[in-house]
Scaffold this active site. Structure first.
Site, mmCIF file in Angstrom:
data_model
loop_
_atom_site.group_PDB
_atom_site.id
_atom_site.type_symbol
_atom_site.label_atom_id
_atom_site.label_comp_id
_atom_site.label_asym_id
_atom_site.label_seq_id
_atom_site.Cartn_x
_atom_site.Cartn_y
_atom_site.Cartn_z
ATOM 1 N N ASP A 122 -5.780 -12.002 1.782
ATOM 2 C CA ASP A 122 -4.913 -10.933 2.283
ATOM 3 C C ASP A 122 -3.708 -10.715 1.375
ATOM 4 O O ASP A 122 -3.479 -9.607 0.887
ATOM 5 C CB ASP A 122 -4.392 -11.300 3.680
ATOM 6 N N TYR A 216 -3.644 -3.070 7.711
ATOM 7 C CA TYR A 216 -2.918 -3.989 8.581
ATOM 8 C C TYR A 216 -1.471 -3.547 8.815
ATOM 9 O O TYR A 216 -0.815 -3.017 7.916
ATOM 10 C CB TYR A 216 -2.917 -5.383 7.942
#
Length: 223
Positions: A122, A216
């Protein structure tokens, strides 16, 4: 100076306390800097001043050659490295340096932290790479940072036998990368005490990184 410079002074001063909060620094080591938007300037902390004495007023304003433009103290001993990064990576708005424990343990071995956790995919999108050994005093460290991170997804580099440098779109993003770097360096170190960590396929790293960077969190909406 103008309101923008004052804002960066406050931000950089406040973010130094986050380094203490997350246990990334000891004594007076480490530093945060932030580029002043629209100016050939950046703000960095003074050298050797305790963290609990840092304020917006004693932050140092420098030009992109590392010369002091405004401030009563000498700037951080890493100022030349920060200046080099800003000169050569115009997209970078913040730089952080720490000697955080687990990340430095990897740096002491001259070993990259492998991308074996989804949190690494991520935030870093790759391994956390190792940069060359360089001495403080000129822009050698800055050159190593730029050479290692240019074209690399990772916003963090482990400078061999030294410590962590991170970059970001602004100073807050660079601090976040430093916090995450220490967290994953610790976890992967502990995993290796149990056995060899399992690799993540590159295609999955790519998907995870794309989602985190582009989907996100909360996105601003024009109204």
């Amino acid at each position: 100076m103008n309101a923008t410079t004052d804002r960066i002074r406050r931000q950089v001063s406040d973010l130094h306390h986050q380094l203490v909060r997350y246990g990334l620094v000891v004594w007076t080591a480490g530093n945060v800097s932030g580029r002043v938007p629209g100016e050939e300037l950046f703000v960095i902390k003074p050298s050797g001043v305790p963290y609990d004495e840092l304020t917006p007023g004693n932050m140092i304003l420098c030009d992109l050659d590392g010369n002091v433009v405004e401030g009563e103290h000498a700037p951080s001993s890493d100022t030349a490295a920060h200046a080099y990064v800003y000169r050569h990576l115009p997209e970078v708005g913040g730089v952080v340096h720490t000697h955080s424990t687990y990340a430095c343990a990897w740096a002491a071995r001259g070993e990259a932290v492998p991308c074996v956790l989804t949190a690494m995919a991520d935030e870093f999108g790759a391994e956390i790479p190792v940069g060359p050994f360089a001495l403080i005093g000129d822009d050698s460290i800055g050159r190593g940072i730029v050479e290692t991170l240019r074209g690399h997804r990772s916003p963090a580099v482990l400078m061999q036998s030294h410590g962590v440098f991170t970059i970001g779109r602004d100073a807050e993003a660079a601090v976040k990368a430093a916090v995450m770097c220490e967290d994953v360096a610790r976890t992967v170190h502990l995993s290796r005490q149990l056995g060899e960590p399992l690799p993540i396929a590159q295609a999955d790293i790519d998907r995870l990184n794309h989602r985190y960077q582009n989907v996100y969190g909360q996105k601003s909406v024009d109204r």
